[in-house]
Motif scaffolding. Structure first.
Motif, short mmCIF file in Angstrom:
data_model
loop_
_atom_site.label_atom_id
_atom_site.label_comp_id
_atom_site.label_asym_id
_atom_site.label_seq_id
_atom_site.Cartn_x
_atom_site.Cartn_y
_atom_site.Cartn_z
N SER A 155 1.13 -1.68 0.07
CA SER A 155 -0.36 0.09 -0.33
C SER A 155 0.69 1.27 -0.07
CB SER A 155 -0.65 0.08 1.66
OG SER A 155 -1.91 -0.93 1.15
N ALA A 156 1.89 1.57 0.74
CA ALA A 156 2.89 2.59 0.34
C ALA A 156 4.05 2.37 -1.12
CB ALA A 156 4.17 2.53 1.89
N MET A 157 3.82 1.61 -1.41
CA MET A 157 4.60 1.79 -2.69
C MET A 157 3.40 2.20 -3.68
SD MET A 157 7.34 0.71 -1.78
CE MET A 157 8.19 0.58 -3.94
N LEU A 158 2.16 2.26 -2.95
CA LEU A 158 1.42 1.91 -4.73
C LEU A 158 1.23 3.83 -3.88
CD1 LEU A 158 -1.07 1.79 -5.92
CD2 LEU A 158 -2.75 1.42 -4.27
N PHE A 159 0.84 4.14 -2.70
CA PHE A 159 0.81 5.35 -2.96
C PHE A 159 1.27 6.38 -2.86
CE2 PHE A 159 -3.41 5.00 -1.08
CZ PHE A 159 -4.26 6.59 -0.82
N MET A 160 3.07 5.96 -3.27
CA MET A 160 4.10 7.00 -3.78
C MET A 160 4.11 6.97 -5.42
SD MET A 160 7.66 5.07 -1.36
CE MET A 160 8.47 6.03 -2.36
N TRP A 161 3.28 5.88 -5.69
CA TRP A 161 3.57 6.33 -7.25
C TRP A 161 2.43 7.56 -7.24
CZ3 TRP A 161 -1.35 4.72 -9.67
CH2 TRP A 161 -1.39 5.04 -10.77
N TRP A 184 4.15 16.09 -2.44
CA TRP A 184 3.45 15.46 -1.89
C TRP A 184 4.52 15.05 -0.02
CZ3 TRP A 184 -1.14 16.51 0.48
CH2 TRP A 184 -2.45 16.28 -1.17
N LEU A 185 5.14 13.79 -0.99
CA LEU A 185 5.90 12.70 -0.34
C LEU A 185 7.82 14.15 -0.18
CD1 LEU A 185 5.84 10.58 -1.71
CD2 LEU A 185 4.60 10.83 0.09
N VAL A 272 13.37 6.09 0.51
CA VAL A 272 14.21 7.05 -0.44
C VAL A 272 12.75 8.69 -0.94
CG1 VAL A 272 14.08 6.67 -2.88
CG2 VAL A 272 14.64 4.66 -1.27
N SER A 273 13.62 9.65 -1.49
CA SER A 273 13.07 10.91 -1.80
C SER A 273 12.83 10.29 -3.02
CB SER A 273 13.80 11.73 -1.05
OG SER A 273 15.20 11.85 -2.34
N GLN A 274 12.59 12.05 -3.66
CA GLN A 274 12.09 11.91 -4.78
C GLN A 274 13.30 11.79 -5.95
OE1 GLN A 274 9.05 11.60 -6.38
NE2 GLN A 274 8.16 11.36 -4.04
N SER A 275 13.98 12.12 -5.17
CA SER A 275 15.66 11.61 -5.95
C SER A 275 16.48 11.01 -5.72
CB SER A 275 16.74 13.01 -5.30
OG SER A 275 16.85 12.93 -4.23
N ASN A 276 15.67 9.72 -5.37
CA ASN A 276 16.43 8.61 -5.28
C ASN A 276 17.46 8.48 -3.71
OD1 ASN A 276 14.39 6.80 -6.43
ND2 ASN A 276 15.74 7.34 -8.19
N VAL A 277 17.33 9.86 -3.14
CA VAL A 277 18.54 9.68 -1.88
C VAL A 277 18.21 9.47 -1.03
CG1 VAL A 277 19.52 11.44 -0.72
CG2 VAL A 277 19.61 11.41 -2.79
N LEU A 278 18.63 8.26 -0.21
CA LEU A 278 17.92 7.82 0.94
C LEU A 278 17.98 8.76 2.52
CD1 LEU A 278 17.66 5.17 2.63
CD2 LEU A 278 20.20 5.47 3.23
#
Length: 338
Positions: A155-161, A184-185, A272-278
């Protein structure tokens, strides 16, 4: 003459009291005869212990032992790879001076004070809608309950999209009506709001509990209210809420406990942020909840002693908040509903 007749019953009562006192003293002097278990009773006892032993062993190994270990490790400097070193109250002193502790407590309080009431309100609202007599009701109930069946990580992965600022469904829908959707994120102002929206989407479990409570309200109460000319709002506050108040108390207490243990959603969103940085705590630690910070201290930094101290502090906080909530709600819960 009257005095003589009045005194007679008093002498009789005194005589009865002396007899009762002597009986008590004689009973106290009798030796207590212990009941010796028969061979059959002892056999049934050990058979019962044999059947309960799997649960008992599991309780001792996976509950009692970890709790006792956490209490001991909280007073030590322990990093898994080295032997524990006793340091007394140093972990607790460091804990109260840690600024991120207070940040994580504020984030947790936000989810508890704002997110929990919104989720409970959404659950109750859906339960009221699904309690209506309409066609296709089983289909609607299934649709609203399905998000609960989906694993929380999925569900979390779905909401990230869904919440993606560039091609997410939510921002696309907002753009269609002329509203510029936020990031949002990655914007600290909206990260916790994103988590609350996801929790409201996954409120099917609490909705089912409220629905069961609503179905237990007798229809005769509403029929009597209709005869008195009560409207829907009056029936909701005077009949529905008092009748389901024990269920509201139960869901609130369970929600409080789970809110203080908020972890999985924030861990996935903040990894993971939008720039794929931890970024484990999210942008500016806006998603650094207490349980997530505890996990970081114990498993990322291997400060098991410090993490154990945090766990004990969390236990005390949850216990105090739950006790206070029970005392406050106990005065407003109506158990005499029949």
């Amino acid at each position: 003459g009257c005095a003589r007749f009045r005194c007679a019953p008093q002498k009789k009562n005194t005589h009865h009291k002396k007899e009762a006192l002597s009986l008590k003293l004689s009973a106290a002097k009798k030796p207590h005869i212990k009941h010796r278990a028969t061979k059959r009773e002892r056999r049934f006892f050990w058979l019962g212990m044999l059947f309960v032993s799997p649960w008992l062993i599991g309780f001792l190994v996976f509950n009692v032992f970890p709790i006792c270990s956490a209490i001991y490790y909280s007073f030590t400097d322990y990093s898994v790879f080295t032997a524990p070193k006793w340091i007394g109250l140093e972990n607790y002193k460091e804990l109260f001076g840690d600024k991120l502790i207070w940040k994580s407590l504020l984030n947790t309080a936000y989810i508890t004070v704002i997110g929990l009431p919104l989720t409970l309100a959404a659950s109750l609202g859906l339960a009221l809608l699904l309690h209506q007599k309409v066609k296709g009701l089983p289909i609607f109930r299934t649709m609203f309950y399905l998000p609960t069946v989906v694993p929380i990580v999925a569900s979390a992965m779905l909401f990230m999209w869904v919440l993606n600022p560039e091609y997410g469904i939510l921002n696309v829908a907002l753009h269609a009506i002329g509203i510029e959707g936020p990031a949002w994120l990655s914007d600290p102002r909206f990260t916790k709001l994103s988590l609350i929206m996801m929790d409201m989407w996954r409120c099917g479990g609490t909705m089912i509990i409220f629905l069961a409570a609503l179905q237990s309200v007798p229809d005769t109460f509403y029929e009597a209210a209709d005869l008195d000319g009560a409207n829907g709002w009056t029936k909701f506050w005077k009949i529905t809420i008092p009748y389901i108040s024990p269920t509201i108390q139960f869901t609130t207490i369970m929600g409080l406990i789970s809110s203080f243990q908020y972890f999985t959603q924030a861990f996935v969103f903040g990894s993971v942020s939008q720039s794929n940085v931890l970024t484990p705590g999210g942008p500016r630690n806006s998603m650094l909840f207490y349980s997530l910070y505890l996990y970081q201290q114990g498993f990322s930094y291997l400060k098991m002693g410090y993490a154990s101290a945090m766990a004990l502090i969390l236990f005390v906080i949850v216990m105090l908040v739950s006790f206070f909530a029970l005392r406050v709600m106990e005065k407003r819960v109506n158990y005499d509903v029949e």
